[in-house]
Design an enzyme around this catalytic site. Structure first.
Site, mmCIF file in Angstrom:
data_model
loop_
_atom_site.group_PDB
_atom_site.id
_atom_site.type_symbol
_atom_site.label_atom_id
_atom_site.label_comp_id
_atom_site.label_asym_id
_atom_site.label_seq_id
_atom_site.Cartn_x
_atom_site.Cartn_y
_atom_site.Cartn_z
ATOM 1 N N GLU A 47 34.002 -16.071 -15.031
ATOM 2 C CA GLU A 47 34.996 -15.815 -13.989
ATOM 3 C C GLU A 47 34.508 -14.788 -12.970
ATOM 4 O O GLU A 47 34.764 -14.910 -11.772
ATOM 5 C CB GLU A 47 36.319 -15.365 -14.608
ATOM 6 C CG GLU A 47 37.058 -16.446 -15.366
ATOM 7 C CD GLU A 47 37.498 -17.612 -14.498
ATOM 8 O OE1 GLU A 47 37.531 -17.453 -13.267
ATOM 9 O OE2 GLU A 47 37.797 -18.685 -15.051
ATOM 10 N N TYR A 130 43.752 -11.795 -11.258
ATOM 11 C CA TYR A 130 43.269 -13.156 -11.481
ATOM 12 C C TYR A 130 42.395 -13.247 -12.731
ATOM 13 O O TYR A 130 42.610 -14.094 -13.603
ATOM 14 C CB TYR A 130 42.481 -13.671 -10.272
ATOM 15 C CG TYR A 130 41.714 -14.921 -10.628
ATOM 16 C CD1 TYR A 130 42.375 -16.142 -10.733
ATOM 17 C CD2 TYR A 130 40.353 -14.887 -10.935
ATOM 18 C CE1 TYR A 130 41.704 -17.287 -11.109
ATOM 19 C CE2 TYR A 130 39.674 -16.018 -11.317
ATOM 20 C CZ TYR A 130 40.356 -17.230 -11.402
ATOM 21 O OH TYR A 130 39.683 -18.361 -11.793
ATOM 22 N N ASP A 148 44.110 -17.592 -7.761
ATOM 23 C CA ASP A 148 43.048 -17.372 -6.786
ATOM 24 C C ASP A 148 43.329 -18.235 -5.561
ATOM 25 O O ASP A 148 44.422 -18.791 -5.412
ATOM 26 C CB ASP A 148 41.677 -17.690 -7.398
ATOM 27 C CG ASP A 148 41.518 -19.173 -7.734
ATOM 28 O OD1 ASP A 148 42.496 -19.945 -7.600
ATOM 29 O OD2 ASP A 148 40.398 -19.565 -8.131
#
Length: 389
Positions: A47, A130, A148
């Site tokens: 991520e 996020y 996002d």
């Protein structure tokens, strides 16, 4: 008072939407290396890498990173040069430094194990809402949205939300909508379905609505207003910054490199020497040093192809024993999030003794791979290689 459109969904409609969406994801989900299991470390690294970076670019970096630093403890103990080398080319290097700092937090505060609550995950360096939502939902099945740009685009079209996604205050609206529709039994799959849909189908300029699994639920599709969403103000144009860059070679065919300081942009990374100048000086040197078209010569005895710069026109100050080629090698540009670098590049040969600063080294080209080069340096090195052909 008018309800938000997601508030008008009945529990039955919401459940039907979730089943339809998850069923599509199970059939169409992308085969990605960080999806082979629910290891929070793998999810976290992926991520962070995926921020501002395309999936196809990340995959090779991800494999190498996991090979070099297979555990949180390995990352916490990683030498900075090794860490930055693993990240070389991905850009936004603060992400890599934050990863190491967070790994050290996990080792010291959580006995080396990724924390399992959203609040504790958010305490880690470099992890915002996020990333915390992604880790929490995918690794630990916490019903937490991961919002996002892709997700905001999908949700804004789904409910015709006209909040400006460029404003931080708008996130609260998308958070509320996502918490209403997220599948609490399979939040990780739901969030990843949103990511895949936004990446492949609900794209920014040409959404493939005929292929969309949730078009029957989409307000903007029903109204034909898909391209009106999301609402987003334009980013401020990056500031132009001008540099003179110099590729200086000695008699041993080594090149002068400088390591940048520990703080600021491109911290601890290596570049050919550069010096910031005004736009006026930059353009003046572009003009005054462009008249010659000869190929780059490495022979010191061919002085006719080289010239010693006059005092008022020198590529870079402080190099008294450098003989410069008559022309510049070209310009390289690189855009950071808020800056656009313009680097006018010159080649010179060192003909005398040069006292190096603590942050400078002579390095042969075959050893460049041992040093951490940011993109601007890679572009300057590529320009030199092109000239040498």
């Amino acid at each position: 008072m008018t309800k938000n459109k997601w508030e008008s969904w009945t529990p039955e409609a919401t459940k039907d939407f979730q089943l339809t969406f998850i069923s599509w994801y199970e059939k169409e989900k992308r085969n990605l290396p960080w999806r082979v299991n629910q290891d929070p470390y793998r999810i976290w690294i992926s991520e962070i890498m995926l921020q501002q970076t395309r999936v196809d670019t990340v995959i090779d970096y991800y494999y190498r990173f996991m090979e070099w630093f297979p555990t949180i403890s390995d990352l916490a103990e990683a030498p900075d040069d090794r860490l930055l080398k693993a990240w070389e080319g991905l850009g936004y290097y603060s992400r890599a430094r934050n990863l190491k700092a967070a790994a050290q937090q996990i080792v010291s505060d959580f006995d080396g194990q990724m924390p399992q609550t959203i609040d504790e995950i958010r305490e880690l360096k470099g992890i915002g809402p996020y990333t915390a939502g992604a880790i929490g939902s995918i690794a630990f099945e916490l019903p937490e949205p991961a919002i996002d740009g892709n997700v905001m685009r999908v949700v804004s079209r789904l409910f015709e939300i006209d909040a400006d996604i460029a404003k931080a205050s708008s996130r609260k609206i998308f958070d509320e909508a996502m918490r209403t529709i997220i599948d609490e039994q399979r939040p990780g799959d739901f969030n990843q379905a949103m990511m895949d849909l936004g990446s492949a189908i609900c794209t920014p300029t040409s959404p493939k609505c005929e292929e969309c699994p949730i078009s029957a639920y989409c307000e903007s599709y029903a109204q034909g207003t898909m391209t009106n969403y999301p609402v987003k103000t334009k980013k401020q144009k990056p500031k132009d910054v001008y540099y003179i860059g110099t590729i200086i070679e000695n008699k041993q065919q080594e090149y002068l490199l400088e390591q940048r300081g520990e703080n600021g942009l491109l911290a601890n990374m290596w570049l050919f020497p550069i010096q910031e100048v005004s736009k006026k000086v930059f353009e003046q040197m572009q003009s005054e040093w462009s008249e010659e078209e000869q190929q780059l010569s490495l022979a010191l005895d061919q002085e006719q192809e080289l010239m010693v710069a006059e005092e008022n026109v020198v590529p870079l100050e402080g190099y008294d024993h450098v003989v410069w080629q008559k022309r510049n090698l070209g310009e390289v540009t690189h855009i950071f999030s808020h800056l656009k670098w313009h680097i006018l590049v010159f080649y010179g040969r060192n003909t005398g003794e040069m006292t190096l600063e603590e942050n400078q080294e002579w390095v042969s080209a075959d050893r460049f791979s041992d040093y951490v080069f940011p993109k601007p340096q890679q572009k300057m090195a590529a320009l030199l290689e092109q000239e040498m052909r």
